[in-house]
Enzyme design. Structure first.
Site, mmCIF file in Angstrom:
data_model
loop_
_atom_site.group_PDB
_atom_site.id
_atom_site.type_symbol
_atom_site.label_atom_id
_atom_site.label_comp_id
_atom_site.label_asym_id
_atom_site.label_seq_id
_atom_site.Cartn_x
_atom_site.Cartn_y
_atom_site.Cartn_z
ATOM 1 N N ASP A 91 0.855 -1.190 0.000
ATOM 2 C CA ASP A 91 0.000 0.000 0.000
ATOM 3 C C ASP A 91 0.891 1.240 0.000
ATOM 4 O OD1 ASP A 91 -3.210 0.525 0.973
ATOM 5 O OD2 ASP A 91 -1.800 2.202 1.121
ATOM 6 N N HIS A 109 -11.343 -7.570 -12.867
ATOM 7 C CA HIS A 109 -12.033 -6.474 -12.189
ATOM 8 C C HIS A 109 -13.389 -6.917 -11.652
ATOM 9 C CE1 HIS A 109 -13.047 -2.259 -11.303
ATOM 10 N NE2 HIS A 109 -14.270 -2.709 -11.475
ATOM 11 N N HIS A 133 -10.044 -5.466 -3.084
ATOM 12 C CA HIS A 133 -8.684 -5.650 -2.573
ATOM 13 C C HIS A 133 -8.773 -5.974 -1.093
ATOM 14 C CE1 HIS A 133 -9.857 -1.424 -2.457
ATOM 15 N NE2 HIS A 133 -9.212 -1.340 -1.308
HETATM 16 P P1 5GP Z 1 -9.656 1.373 0.227
HETATM 17 O O1 5GP Z 1 -9.697 2.756 0.827
HETATM 18 O O2 5GP Z 1 -10.393 1.356 -1.105
HETATM 19 O O3 5GP Z 1 -10.068 0.265 1.138
HETATM 20 O O4 5GP Z 1 -8.122 1.085 -0.072
HETATM 21 C C1 5GP Z 1 -7.424 1.657 -1.123
HETATM 22 C C2 5GP Z 1 -5.978 1.628 -0.741
HETATM 23 O O5 5GP Z 1 -5.206 1.867 -1.887
HETATM 24 C C3 5GP Z 1 -5.585 2.707 0.287
HETATM 25 O O6 5GP Z 1 -5.087 2.090 1.465
HETATM 26 C C4 5GP Z 1 -4.530 3.543 -0.450
HETATM 27 O O7 5GP Z 1 -3.478 3.959 0.400
HETATM 28 C C5 5GP Z 1 -4.068 2.608 -1.536
HETATM 29 N N1 5GP Z 1 -3.629 3.271 -2.734
HETATM 30 C C6 5GP Z 1 -4.230 4.315 -3.363
HETATM 31 N N2 5GP Z 1 -3.551 4.651 -4.477
HETATM 32 C C7 5GP Z 1 -2.503 3.775 -4.554
HETATM 33 C C8 5GP Z 1 -1.443 3.628 -5.517
HETATM 34 O O8 5GP Z 1 -1.328 4.331 -6.515
HETATM 35 N N3 5GP Z 1 -0.536 2.643 -5.269
HETATM 36 C C9 5GP Z 1 -0.626 1.823 -4.175
HETATM 37 N N4 5GP Z 1 0.306 0.896 -4.020
HETATM 38 N N5 5GP Z 1 -1.626 1.942 -3.258
HETATM 39 C C10 5GP Z 1 -2.546 2.912 -3.459
HETATM 40 ZN ZN ZN Z 2 -10.168 -2.736 -11.844
#
Ligand code: 5GP
Ligand code: ZN
Length: 112
Positions: free
Chosen positions: A30, A46, A98
């Site tokens: 992350d 997806h 994810h």
């Molecule tokens: P959600 O908020 O949808 O559960 O998790 C999305 C996660 O993706 C977040 O923890 C955020 O830090 C991570 N994230 C967002 N953009 C990127 C990116 O460009 N690269 C990586 N490796 N993680 C990302």
């Molecule tokens: Zn996707």
């Protein structure tokens, strides 16, 4: 999906720090880690969330859990928390399913 961040990472169009991959799943760090171990486990296909994954690609969802375990085995002695935020109000910001694999410190439970 053309406008999906994690589809772009799967395709290699956006770089990510990969830690594991299988035919159906990739795992990468992350970008804003919330624990010493914070890896995202993502299917190459997806689907929007864990409910859709369970209904549409259950074998791949099981593979995501196996990959989470492999990452934890390698980095935290096998202990981890696996979180699937589902819906904006629950903290989901990327609508390509994810699992957040968290570990490497004592994880409090009271305010999870
Ligand atoms: P959600 O908020 O949808 O559960 O998790 C999305 C996660 O993706 C977040 O923890 C955020 O830090 C991570 N994230 C967002 N953009 C990127 C990116 O460009 N690269 C990586 N490796 N993680 C990302
Ligand atoms: Zn996707």
């Amino acid at each position: 999906m053309t406008d999906c961040l994690f589809c772009k990472i799967v395709a290699g169009d956006i770089p990510a720090a990969l830690v594991a991959e299988t035919d159906h799943v990739i795992a990468f760090r992350d970008i804003a880690p919330k624990a010493p171990l914070h890896v995202l486990v993502v299917p190459r296909t997806h689907v929007a969330n864990v409910t859709e994954a369970a209904a549409q690609i259950p074998e791949v969802l099981a593979e995501m859990v196996a990959v989470a375990q492999q990452v934890a085995d390698a980095e935290t002695g096998g202990e981890y928390r696996l979180i699937f935020n589902t819906g904006e109000g629950a903290g989901q910001s990327v609508f390509h399913v994810h699992g957040h694999v968290l570990g490497g410190k004592h994880l409090a439970w009271e305010n999870a």
